[in-house]
Design a protein around this motif. Structure first.
Motif: not given
Ligand code: SDX
Length: 429
Positions: A44, A48-49
């Motif tokens: 990631d 972002t997540s």
């Protein structure tokens, strides 16, 4: 914990991972056992997540344009409170009573002076050094002077370091400014409130009386409130990661300042003003908007877009209102930069490219114009952002230190380099 487990099928095997619900906002999947169960890492870049931690300090809803400090909307805090009250709230989790506020204000006020020997550090810099370089150096050097508040395992020392950082950042910022412009240093005045004192240290000179304009001081205080904290942004994540190794608080804050300096982050206010100046006039806006859309052109509209806000940054609206208050108070009518900013904002908010990518003005779009009107050079803009964000960094650092689950942050990677190979002697290359 919620009662739902997340299931992942990998390599023909199904693994289950617990999920957790926050008070508000997205649930999380606890994947801390992923590698042990599957032998795989998550991937990631830019996180972002990824939720890096659990926190009770600040909540952002990017789709709704909501920002809460300890549950209180930023609009209410900026309109009704002051910066030191926000500092107390971020640090301790509740709004202070009258007595608590008086005590907190007193403690901060009586830590505003810098160790006199530190003033010599400033003269070691070139006069034209960027004030952010000076601030990085001076804040990092605080641990060379305040040894009695570097033991992070001692709650009392952590509290003293917190108060010292909040109290001394305005003094350091003002000293960096005075050195930059070649004027004599001005000492803090304890009878002034936090933001009035800062304007005094920046703009008064020994040869005449300086009266702080209360409207400008209020605007400065509100700008500090707006910048105080913002969840797990890049610089806050830097402070948490530095702190996770046990580094002293001054070193961690210096790391946060260095990260904030980048133009994609806190440096955007300086970059946004430089961009408005480069555009220069309303008729050149289409040329720059076209460049911002051009995939082959690295140019971006500084002050637009945000990793989290896919709606208007609530701080930008308050910043715009504060900008007009300051310009009106100073009698600055047709400021060409504001004219360009307002037209650029109008165009961007109606342009399909920006609408599709949800690129709205962020806090940095209007802060630069306001700070310039207050009398600061663009090189000081990110210094002021760092001054205000120090309380957020300290609150997040404290929360991390006090979290029994915290351990040193050590992300892994996807390795795509050379497989193992044998050394070839120089004579054979
Ligand atoms: C701050 O995280 C925080 O909370 C930060 C902060 C805080 O208080 O701590 O809010 C403070 O840092 C505010 C942001 C200040 N930065 C700027 O104003 C610099 C300009 N903005 C961009 O660099 C950008 O918007 C970011 C860095 C802010 C966010 O970038 P993301 O989330 O990584 O998004 P992205 O770069 O993947 O962009 C998504 C798309 C891209 O197009 P595609 O590749 O999908 O085709 O939008 C485009 C980008 O090219 N895009 C822009 C743009 N920002 C994004 N295009 C033109 N101008 C821009 N400003």
């Amino acid at each position: 914990m919620s009662d739902q487990n997340a299931k992942l099928e990998l390599g023909g095997k199904i693994s289950e991972f617990p999920t957790r619900k926050g008070t508000i906002g997205p649930d999380v999947v606890d994947i801390s056992s992923l590698y042990a169960k599957t032998g795989a890492f998550t991937y990631d870049p830019g996180f972002t997540s990824t939720a890096s931690c659990e926190s009770k300090i600040t909540y952002i809803d990017g789709d709704e344009g909501v920002l809460l400090y300890r549950g209180y909307p930023i609009e209410q805090l900026a309109e009704q409170g002051d910066f030191l009250e926000t500092c107390y709230l971020l640090l301790y989790g509740e709004l202070p009573t009258k007595a608590q506020k008086e005590d907190f204000d007193y403690r901060v006020t009586h830590h505003t002076m810098l160790h006199e020997q530190m003033l010599k550090f400033f003269t070691g810099f070139r006069r034209d050094a960027h004030p952010m370089a000076v601030m990085c150096g001076i804040v990092g050097a605080l641990s060379a002077f305040y040894h009695d508040s570097t033991d992070i395992s001692d709650p009392h020392q952590r509290m003293v370091a917190s108060i010292r950082m909040i109290a001394k950042m305005p003094t350091i910022a003002a000293l960096a400014y005075k050195y930059h412009v070649g004027q004599p240093f001005m000492y803090p005045k304890n009878q002034l409130d936090y933001s009035s004192n800062f304007l005094h240290m920046c703009f008064s000179v020994p040869c005449e009386e300086y009266k702080v304009n209360p409207i400008l001081a209020r605007a400065m205080d509100r700008i500090f409130i707006l910048h105080a904290d913002h969840e797990q942004n890049a610089s806050t994540s830097t402070v948490r990661l530095a702190g996770s190794s046990g580094a002293n608080p001054f070193a961690c804050i210096a790391a946060g300042i260095a990260c904030l300096w980048g133009p994609a982050h806190g440096g955007a206010n300086e970059a946004a003003l430089n961009m408005l100046a480069e555009i220069g006039s309303v008729d050149r806006i289409p040329e720059f908007v076209a460049r911002a859309k051009d995939k082959n052109d690295p140019f971006r509209l500084m002050g637009f877009g945000h990793r989290v806000y896919k709606n208007y940054d609530p701080r930008a609206k308050i910043m715009q209102k504060t900008c007009h208050e300051v310009l009106n108070e100073l009698g600055i009518k047709d400021d060409p930069l504001l004219e360009v900013a307002l037209e650029l904002e109008r165009i961007a908010l109606t342009d399909p490219y920006f609408i599709e990518k949800k690129l709205y003005p962020n806090i940095d779009f209007y802060s630069g114009i306001t700070l310039k009107a207050l009398g600061f050079p663009t090189t000081m803009f990110t210094v002021l952002f760092a001054l205000a964000r120090t309380v957020g960094w300290i609150a997040q650092w404290s929360e991390m230190i006090e979290d029994p689950a915290q351990k040193i942050g050590r992300p892994r990677q996807l390795y795509t380099g050379a497989p193992q190979r044998d050394y070839v002697p120089l004579a054979k290359r």
